[in-house]
Design a protein around this motif. Structure first.
Motif, PDB file in Angstrom:
ATOM      1  N   ASN A  76      18.006  49.101  33.458  1.00  0.00           N
ATOM      2  CA  ASN A  76      18.608  47.794  33.170  1.00  0.00           C
ATOM      3  C   ASN A  76      20.118  47.812  33.368  1.00  0.00           C
ATOM      4  OD1 ASN A  76      19.535  49.205  30.957  1.00  0.00           O
ATOM      5  ND2 ASN A  76      18.853  47.727  29.432  1.00  0.00           N
ATOM      6  N   GLU A  77      20.610  48.850  34.013  1.00  0.00           N
ATOM      7  CA  GLU A  77      22.049  49.000  34.220  1.00  0.00           C
ATOM      8  C   GLU A  77      22.279  49.561  35.614  1.00  0.00           C
ATOM      9  OE1 GLU A  77      25.694  50.327  31.316  1.00  0.00           O
ATOM     10  OE2 GLU A  77      23.816  51.422  31.181  1.00  0.00           O
ATOM     11  N   PHE A  78      23.251  49.006  36.314  1.00  0.00           N
ATOM     12  CA  PHE A  78      23.513  49.452  37.680  1.00  0.00           C
ATOM     13  C   PHE A  78      25.003  49.317  37.972  1.00  0.00           C
ATOM     14  CE2 PHE A  78      21.983  45.073  37.610  1.00  0.00           C
ATOM     15  CZ  PHE A  78      23.007  44.384  38.237  1.00  0.00           C
ATOM     16  N   THR A  79      25.427  49.924  39.074  1.00  0.00           N
ATOM     17  CA  THR A  79      26.837  49.961  39.433  1.00  0.00           C
ATOM     18  C   THR A  79      27.099  49.094  40.666  1.00  0.00           C
ATOM     19  OG1 THR A  79      27.094  52.184  38.533  1.00  0.00           O
ATOM     20  CG2 THR A  79      28.748  51.458  40.119  1.00  0.00           C
ATOM     21  N   LEU A  80      28.134  48.284  40.579  1.00  0.00           N
ATOM     22  CA  LEU A  80      28.594  47.494  41.718  1.00  0.00           C
ATOM     23  C   LEU A  80      29.871  48.107  42.284  1.00  0.00           C
ATOM     24  CD1 LEU A  80      28.331  43.837  40.309  1.00  0.00           C
ATOM     25  CD2 LEU A  80      26.582  45.120  41.570  1.00  0.00           C
ATOM     26  N   LEU A  81      30.043  47.998  43.581  1.00  0.00           N
ATOM     27  CA  LEU A  81      31.313  48.292  44.224  1.00  0.00           C
ATOM     28  C   LEU A  81      31.873  46.968  44.714  1.00  0.00           C
ATOM     29  CD1 LEU A  81      30.423  51.528  46.252  1.00  0.00           C
ATOM     30  CD2 LEU A  81      31.555  51.338  44.027  1.00  0.00           C
ATOM     31  N   VAL A  82      33.035  46.600  44.208  1.00  0.00           N
ATOM     32  CA  VAL A  82      33.622  45.301  44.511  1.00  0.00           C
ATOM     33  C   VAL A  82      34.908  45.482  45.310  1.00  0.00           C
ATOM     34  CG1 VAL A  82      32.650  44.243  42.446  1.00  0.00           C
ATOM     35  CG2 VAL A  82      34.915  45.268  42.342  1.00  0.00           C
ATOM     36  N   GLU A  83      35.245  44.483  46.090  1.00  0.00           N
ATOM     37  CA  GLU A  83      36.506  44.522  46.815  1.00  0.00           C
ATOM     38  C   GLU A  83      37.639  44.221  45.840  1.00  0.00           C
ATOM     39  OE1 GLU A  83      36.361  41.843  50.093  1.00  0.00           O
ATOM     40  OE2 GLU A  83      34.856  43.000  51.197  1.00  0.00           O
ATOM     41  N   GLY A  84      38.565  45.148  45.711  1.00  0.00           N
ATOM     42  CA  GLY A  84      39.658  44.963  44.774  1.00  0.00           C
ATOM     43  C   GLY A  84      39.508  45.868  43.562  1.00  0.00           C
ATOM     44  N   ASP A  85      40.349  45.629  42.573  1.00  0.00           N
ATOM     45  CA  ASP A  85      40.386  46.425  41.355  1.00  0.00           C
ATOM     46  C   ASP A  85      39.433  45.818  40.324  1.00  0.00           C
ATOM     47  OD1 ASP A  85      40.971  47.757  38.979  1.00  0.00           O
ATOM     48  OD2 ASP A  85      43.106  47.886  39.408  1.00  0.00           O
ATOM     49  N   ALA A  86      38.375  46.547  39.988  1.00  0.00           N
ATOM     50  CA  ALA A  86      37.378  46.028  39.044  1.00  0.00           C
ATOM     51  C   ALA A  86      37.981  45.760  37.670  1.00  0.00           C
ATOM     52  CB  ALA A  86      36.214  47.017  38.921  1.00  0.00           C
ATOM     53  N   ARG A  87      39.004  46.516  37.296  1.00  0.00           N
ATOM     54  CA  ARG A  87      39.635  46.298  35.994  1.00  0.00           C
ATOM     55  C   ARG A  87      40.259  44.907  35.917  1.00  0.00           C
ATOM     56  NH1 ARG A  87      43.092  51.749  36.329  1.00  0.00           N
ATOM     57  NH2 ARG A  87      43.176  50.921  38.447  1.00  0.00           N
ATOM     58  N   GLN A  88      40.924  44.493  36.982  1.00  0.00           N
ATOM     59  CA  GLN A  88      41.544  43.167  36.980  1.00  0.00           C
ATOM     60  C   GLN A  88      40.492  42.078  37.021  1.00  0.00           C
ATOM     61  OE1 GLN A  88      44.876  42.607  36.546  1.00  0.00           O
ATOM     62  NE2 GLN A  88      44.137  40.509  36.236  1.00  0.00           N
ATOM     63  N   ILE A  89      39.408  42.328  37.758  1.00  0.00           N
ATOM     64  CA  ILE A  89      38.314  41.362  37.815  1.00  0.00           C
ATOM     65  C   ILE A  89      37.706  41.163  36.430  1.00  0.00           C
ATOM     66  CG2 ILE A  89      35.962  41.015  38.682  1.00  0.00           C
ATOM     67  CD1 ILE A  89      36.876  42.302  41.306  1.00  0.00           C
ATOM     68  N   VAL A  90      37.509  42.257  35.700  1.00  0.00           N
ATOM     69  CA  VAL A  90      36.960  42.169  34.345  1.00  0.00           C
ATOM     70  C   VAL A  90      37.877  41.350  33.449  1.00  0.00           C
ATOM     71  CG1 VAL A  90      36.487  43.515  32.259  1.00  0.00           C
ATOM     72  CG2 VAL A  90      35.585  44.277  34.453  1.00  0.00           C
ATOM     73  N   ARG A  91      39.173  41.593  33.539  1.00  0.00           N
ATOM     74  CA  ARG A  91      40.130  40.851  32.708  1.00  0.00           C
ATOM     75  C   ARG A  91      40.146  39.360  33.062  1.00  0.00           C
ATOM     76  NH1 ARG A  91      43.222  45.837  33.098  1.00  0.00           N
ATOM     77  NH2 ARG A  91      44.155  45.146  35.068  1.00  0.00           N
ATOM     78  N   ASP A  92      40.145  39.065  34.352  1.00  0.00           N
ATOM     79  CA  ASP A  92      40.197  37.668  34.771  1.00  0.00           C
ATOM     80  C   ASP A  92      38.926  36.915  34.363  1.00  0.00           C
ATOM     81  OD1 ASP A  92      42.664  38.137  35.874  1.00  0.00           O
ATOM     82  OD2 ASP A  92      41.932  38.358  37.929  1.00  0.00           O
ATOM     83  N   LEU A  93      37.775  37.567  34.482  1.00  0.00           N
ATOM     84  CA  LEU A  93      36.524  36.903  34.115  1.00  0.00           C
ATOM     85  C   LEU A  93      36.391  36.752  32.597  1.00  0.00           C
ATOM     86  CD1 LEU A  93      33.928  38.410  36.629  1.00  0.00           C
ATOM     87  CD2 LEU A  93      35.050  36.173  36.670  1.00  0.00           C
TER      88      LEU A  93
END
Length: 451
Positions: A386-403
């Protein structure tokens, strides 16, 4: 049992018995420069109950509760539905105020609960014996490493790079005091776990091999293959499980060659609760090693009249025996959380746990398929629960904060767990509490952000 404060007469009598002139005299060993000269600055001297409640509600309103957001956080702490029955029962006075049974046979109810809990954990893990719980999953992991060292009389331990980094850090911290050698590794962002790489690091001096199942990236290692390699070198296989719901779908580690199985029980019966208290689980497959286990074991017997009863069969804590003979100095078994686990597991039953696991996996597959269609997003895993890893374009830390600012808790960035790791990694967890609307909300937000 009720919470009743002491009266002034009670305090006076207690001070008289111990020969202290005042309560302040009990703190005479505290250096004077550490004493407060007056009230804590910035706090009012007093306020009405209503005013305090209003102020605390205002502060609490600044939090973003898991139930108020599209929630995809995991990494060892999972949002599952906990039936109201669990909370109702654990708040009964005889449970809520109970403490460690130092006169154990008097506390028959507590012992029976722990006995049933042990049985549930042993069956869940596919093991012969489970103890009456540990402090949490990370300390249980260290206790397993220490036990393997005692049993094998070796001091080298091989840790999978895909072991939760917080668990690995606890092991390294404790090993400083025992002079055990901890052979760690970096996590590899590959579709499948690097089982061969882990096996290649095992040698004749290895006491234990520690692997997480599913691992920190959500992948499923080949436990039987790793177990065979570990046993060929005389080492013990320690399997760490941070998501017990997964064992409703995956084969139990004890059936795949694990010698010691440990983990975190929070998913069953225990809410997120700002990070604790949680529940450590510990079990072994060889009952001959039971006296090397940490913690306590409750057993079933009969009394002088032939009636069923429960006893504290083994107690290996330093409080109860000579410290140099103890197998553990952990003095907390998270008893109330163990009770919550046992109640929830009883409500589920085997069929219910299997169904819950199936629903978790079904929703996770839907989420992975939907997120894989987002431009700039790649699903790393070839398999997962029930858990998986995504590779995203850009810094995932900033994406988490923005979302998060949009009330979307998108997951845990791998750079938060592994500061030197790939900044693109985002760990996403999906449970039965995740709705199709939540999944679409996350996907749409990522599409907008990465476009």
């Amino acid at each position: 049992m009720r919470y009743l404060p002491l009266t002034e007469a009670d305090r006076t009598e207690m001070l008289s018995v111990i020969g202290a002139p005042s309560v302040d005299a009990l703190f005479s060993d505290v250096p004077s420069d550490l004493y407060l000269e007056g009230p804590i600055t910035g706090l009012p001297l007093h306020a009405s109950e209503m005013a305090v409640e209003k102020h605390m509600r205002r502060l609490a309103g600044q939090n973003l509760a898991a139930s108020d957001a599209a929630f995809f956080l995991g990494a060892g702490a999972y949002k599952h539905h906990v039936p109201a029955t669990v909370d109702h029962l654990i708040q009964r006075g005889e449970f809520l105020t109970a403490y460690t049974p130092y006169q154990p046979e008097i506390a028959q109810g507590t012992l029976q609960i722990l006995f049933e809990f042990q049985t549930q954990v042993a069956r869940l893990y596919g093991c012969a014996v489970a103890n009456a719980s540990m402090y949490d999953g990370s300390t249980a992991c260290w206790e397993a490493v220490a036990m393997a060292a005692r049993v094998t009389r070796k001091k080298r331990h091989v840790l999978s790079g895909a072991l939760h980094p917080h668990y690995a850090e606890v092991v390294r911290t404790m090993a400083k005091f025992t002079e055990d050698e901890i052979a760690g590794a970096s996590v590899s962002l590959t579709a499948l776990p690097d089982d061969d790489g882990l096996i290649a690091r095992i040698d004749a001096n290895t006491a234990s091999v520690v692997v997480q199942y599913p691992d920190i990236l959500g992948r499923i290692p080949d436990l039987q293959k790793i177990a065979d390699a570990a046993h060929a070198h005389g080492a013990k296989l320690i399997v760490v499980n941070t998501e017990p719901v997964a064992l409703g779908a995956l084969e139990a580690p004890g059936h795949l060659g694990a010698d010691i199985v440990v983990g975190e029980g929070q998913s069953i019966g225990v809410g997120l609760q700002f990070g604790g208290p949680y529940l450590g689980l510990f079990a072994i497959t060889d009952p001959k090693l039971v006296r090397q286990m940490p913690g306590r074991l409750c057993g079933e017997t009969v009394d002088a009249n032939g009636k069923r009863g429960f006893v504290l069969t083994l107690s290996t804590r330093e409080q109860h025996i000579r410290r140099e003979k103890a197998t553990s100095n952990i003095c907390t078994n998270s008893g109330l959380c163990a009770l919550a686990f046992s109640i929830h597991m009883t409500l589920l039953g085997e069929k219910g746990l299997t169904g819950l696991a199936a629903e978790n996996h079904r929703l996770a597959c839907i989420a992975a398929d939907r997120l894989a269609k987002v431009p700039g997003v790649t699903v790393l895993n070839a398999q997962f629960f029930n858990e998986f890893t995504l590779l995203v374009e850009g810094d995932a830390r900033q994406i988490v904060r923005d979302l998060a600012a949009q009330n979307i808790l998108a997951g845990v960035s791998l750079a938060r767990l592994f500061p030197d790791g790939d900044a693109r990694g985002l760990l996403v967890a999906v449970t039965e509490t995740t709705t199709l609307e939540d999944i679409e909300t996350l996907a749409a937000a990522l599409e907008e952000m990465l476009s």
